[in-house]
Design an enzyme around this catalytic site. Structure first.
Site, PDB file in Angstrom:
ATOM      1  N   CYS A 110      35.612  34.595  42.205  1.00 53.51           N
ATOM      2  CA  CYS A 110      35.389  36.036  42.404  1.00 53.51           C
ATOM      3  C   CYS A 110      34.068  36.520  41.809  1.00 53.51           C
ATOM      4  O   CYS A 110      33.637  37.638  42.083  1.00 53.51           O
ATOM      5  CB  CYS A 110      36.554  36.831  41.820  1.00 53.51           C
ATOM      6  SG  CYS A 110      38.145  36.264  42.421  1.00 53.51           S
ATOM      7  N   HIS A 156      34.123  43.490  40.638  1.00 53.59           N
ATOM      8  CA  HIS A 156      35.018  42.729  41.513  1.00 53.59           C
ATOM      9  C   HIS A 156      36.326  43.494  41.665  1.00 53.59           C
ATOM     10  O   HIS A 156      36.871  44.028  40.695  1.00 53.59           O
ATOM     11  CB  HIS A 156      35.253  41.343  40.912  1.00 53.59           C
ATOM     12  CG  HIS A 156      36.411  40.644  41.530  1.00 53.59           C
ATOM     13  ND1 HIS A 156      36.547  40.515  42.898  1.00 53.59           N
ATOM     14  CD2 HIS A 156      37.511  40.060  40.986  1.00 53.59           C
ATOM     15  CE1 HIS A 156      37.676  39.873  43.158  1.00 53.59           C
ATOM     16  NE2 HIS A 156      38.273  39.595  42.018  1.00 53.59           N
ATOM     17  N   ASN A 180      42.178  42.150  47.308  1.00 49.77           N
ATOM     18  CA  ASN A 180      41.248  41.343  46.503  1.00 49.77           C
ATOM     19  C   ASN A 180      40.663  40.245  47.398  1.00 49.77           C
ATOM     20  O   ASN A 180      41.351  39.287  47.745  1.00 49.77           O
ATOM     21  CB  ASN A 180      42.014  40.740  45.316  1.00 49.77           C
ATOM     22  CG  ASN A 180      41.148  39.846  44.445  1.00 49.77           C
ATOM     23  OD1 ASN A 180      40.096  39.365  44.873  1.00 49.77           O
ATOM     24  ND2 ASN A 180      41.584  39.600  43.226  1.00 49.77           N
TER      25      ASN A 180
HETATM   26  O1  UT7 Z   1      40.504  38.049  41.273  1.00 50.00           O
HETATM   27  C1  UT7 Z   1      40.639  37.040  40.337  1.00 50.00           C
HETATM   28  C2  UT7 Z   1      40.891  37.574  38.995  1.00 50.00           C
HETATM   29  N1  UT7 Z   1      42.291  37.928  38.881  1.00 50.00           N
HETATM   30  C3  UT7 Z   1      42.688  38.989  38.203  1.00 50.00           C
HETATM   31  O2  UT7 Z   1      41.889  39.723  37.679  1.00 50.00           O
HETATM   32  C4  UT7 Z   1      44.177  39.210  38.055  1.00 50.00           C
HETATM   33  C5  UT7 Z   1      44.502  39.874  36.739  1.00 50.00           C
HETATM   34  N2  UT7 Z   1      45.926  40.151  36.614  1.00 50.00           N
HETATM   35  C6  UT7 Z   1      46.530  41.188  37.263  1.00 50.00           C
HETATM   36  O3  UT7 Z   1      45.910  41.882  38.030  1.00 50.00           O
HETATM   37  C7  UT7 Z   1      47.997  41.453  36.982  1.00 50.00           C
HETATM   38  O4  UT7 Z   1      48.412  40.644  35.902  1.00 50.00           O
HETATM   39  C8  UT7 Z   1      48.928  41.176  38.219  1.00 50.00           C
HETATM   40  C9  UT7 Z   1      48.702  42.232  39.270  1.00 50.00           C
HETATM   41  C10 UT7 Z   1      48.651  39.794  38.789  1.00 50.00           C
HETATM   42  C11 UT7 Z   1      50.389  41.272  37.789  1.00 50.00           C
HETATM   43  O5  UT7 Z   1      50.631  42.544  37.191  1.00 50.00           O
HETATM   44  P1  UT7 Z   1      51.363  42.649  35.767  1.00 50.00           P
HETATM   45  O6  UT7 Z   1      51.460  44.071  35.460  1.00 50.00           O
HETATM   46  O7  UT7 Z   1      50.610  41.773  34.786  1.00 50.00           O
HETATM   47  O8  UT7 Z   1      52.777  42.061  36.084  1.00 50.00           O
HETATM   48  P2  UT7 Z   1      53.532  40.808  35.410  1.00 50.00           P
HETATM   49  O9  UT7 Z   1      52.985  39.535  35.911  1.00 50.00           O
HETATM   50  O10 UT7 Z   1      53.611  41.029  33.931  1.00 50.00           O
HETATM   51  O11 UT7 Z   1      54.976  41.003  35.979  1.00 50.00           O
HETATM   52  C12 UT7 Z   1      55.800  42.126  35.616  1.00 50.00           C
HETATM   53  C13 UT7 Z   1      57.086  42.061  36.404  1.00 50.00           C
HETATM   54  C14 UT7 Z   1      57.783  40.696  36.334  1.00 50.00           C
HETATM   55  O12 UT7 Z   1      59.162  40.929  36.362  1.00 50.00           O
HETATM   56  P3  UT7 Z   1      60.027  40.884  34.997  1.00 50.00           P
HETATM   57  O13 UT7 Z   1      59.824  39.520  34.441  1.00 50.00           O
HETATM   58  O14 UT7 Z   1      59.461  41.977  34.126  1.00 50.00           O
HETATM   59  O15 UT7 Z   1      61.434  41.162  35.472  1.00 50.00           O
HETATM   60  C15 UT7 Z   1      57.368  40.043  37.618  1.00 50.00           C
HETATM   61  O16 UT7 Z   1      58.309  39.060  38.058  1.00 50.00           O
HETATM   62  O17 UT7 Z   1      56.805  42.280  37.789  1.00 50.00           O
HETATM   63  C16 UT7 Z   1      57.340  41.225  38.564  1.00 50.00           C
HETATM   64  N3  UT7 Z   1      56.510  41.024  39.722  1.00 50.00           N
HETATM   65  C17 UT7 Z   1      56.655  41.722  40.858  1.00 50.00           C
HETATM   66  N4  UT7 Z   1      57.561  42.641  41.210  1.00 50.00           N
HETATM   67  C18 UT7 Z   1      57.445  43.172  42.446  1.00 50.00           C
HETATM   68  C19 UT7 Z   1      55.427  40.192  39.865  1.00 50.00           C
HETATM   69  N5  UT7 Z   1      54.886  40.333  41.081  1.00 50.00           N
HETATM   70  C20 UT7 Z   1      55.641  41.281  41.718  1.00 50.00           C
HETATM   71  C21 UT7 Z   1      55.585  41.863  42.988  1.00 50.00           C
HETATM   72  N6  UT7 Z   1      56.493  42.784  43.321  1.00 50.00           N
HETATM   73  N7  UT7 Z   1      54.626  41.518  43.901  1.00 50.00           N
END
Ligand code: UT7
Length: 318
Positions: A119, A244, A274
């Protein structure tokens, strides 16, 4: 030995972009993946994204975006002697994308290489183009960021499938009497290389979202500031900040720390998703098209992602 004299400066002469026609909303994804429009909007900021059709390759997307940037620049194919493509989603390991893109655009026998800094790739490629023009290694350079991420996603993995998308953006870089592209501030954190990874040819993208989120919101701001400092520009002078497009919450966090009060902040992720190496030129090209930024204004571009890698530079908007 004689050192070839390069140009006193280089600048972006034009941008161009291309998005596949197929718009996919969050609700459509929620029909097959355990997710919701509310979760995606609030956690990532995406409302809809574009996905390429089965027969449409990352080369096709790059040719469309590159052709538009060339047309806007007023240069013809004969004027180009270097093509750089930033991508991390090529279907084939060999051959590279750049030579094929050049051939499709009628650019005869240019230097042609790909950059894989995920990215951050577009900012690395733009830095290489700037240095090539200033060193006298190239006269006019086509720089393209292109991704068909849909090929590398596990469509049952909700943590990645709702985020990444397809698209391309391009810039034409040429010589100028005064610098229009500032020195790059770049770096990497290879100790976190597992945080965003495609392990092999039969696997898909995996991401430790929270690790990358923490890194992006805490460690990157100094590098964005360094890009301004190296160009001799105070953030208050920026008319645009184009990071990005990874996550709206990351974009807002870095923008807040930067304190660039006057700057229009790119929020293209809302409608484009993205698109990795394509996201910065795609976002800025669309901002120019909508008249949101003025020609001659200063924009800070800042890419970050797998590697982990990051890079940024200030440019004068064409
Ligand atoms: O472009 C390359 C560089 N990449 C990045 O910059 C990515 C950086 N990271 C992020 O943008 C975020 O961490 C994500 C968008 C990938 C994830 O968001 P988050 O707020 O960190 O969520 P999380 O991974 O902590 O997940 C929170 C909850 C989990 O459920 P529990 O364990 O709390 O019950 C996940 O299983 O959200 C759940 N979850 C979802 N729920 C509904 C994860 N993905 C989804 C989804 N829909 N698509």
């Amino acid at each position: 030995m004689r050192i070839t004299q390069g140009a006193p400066g280089a600048r972006v002469l034009a941008f161009g972009h291309y998005q596949p026609a197929n718009v996919v909303t969050n609700d459509e994804l929620a029909k097959t993946i355990d997710t919701s429009d509310e979760w995606i909007r609030s956690r990532v900021g995406i409302v809809e994204r574009r996905l390429a059709s089965a027969g449409e390759t990352e080369i096709d997307l790059a040719v469309q975006a590159g052709g538009k940037a060339m047309a806007t620049s007023g240069l013809s194919a004969d004027d180009f002697d270097l093509v750089i493509v930033a991508t991390c989603t090529m279907e084939t390991q060999i051959p590279n994308a750049a030579a094929q893109v050049a051939d499709r655009l009628g650019i005869q026998a240019p230097g042609a290489f790909d950059v894989n800094a995920a990215c951050a790739g577009f900012c690395y490629a733009l830095a290489a183009a700037n240095d090539a023009v200033r060193a006298g290694s190239a006269t006019n350079v086509l720089v393209v960021g292109t991704e068909k991420f849909s090929n590398w996603l596990d469509w049952t993995d909700r943590s990645t499938a709702v985020i990444f998308a397809d698209g391309a953006g391009a810039a034409v870089v040429g010589a100028s009497d005064t610098p229009g592209i500032g020195p790059v501030a770049w770096g990497s954190a290879g100790d976190k290389s597992d945080a965003i990874i495609i392990r092999g040819r039969d696997s898909f993208l995996q991401q430790e979202g929270q690790t990358v989120f923490r890194w992006a919101t805490t460690a990157l701001y100094p590098a964005a500031l360094a890009a301004c400092e190296r160009a001799g520009v105070d953030p208050s002078e920026l008319s645009a900040f184009v990071p990005h497009q990874a996550n709206l919450r990351i974009i807002e966090a870095i923008a807040r720390k930067l304190g660039a009060e006057k700057a229009v902040v790119a929020r293209d992720i809302v409608h484009a998703g993205n698109t990795s190496a394509a996201s910065i030129p795609l976002a800025l090209s669309r901002m120019i098209e909508r008249g949101e930024v003025e020609s001659g204004g200063l924009a800070l571009l800042f890419g970050f992602g797998a590697g982990l890698t990051y890079a940024g530079q200030v440019i004068e908007i064409p």
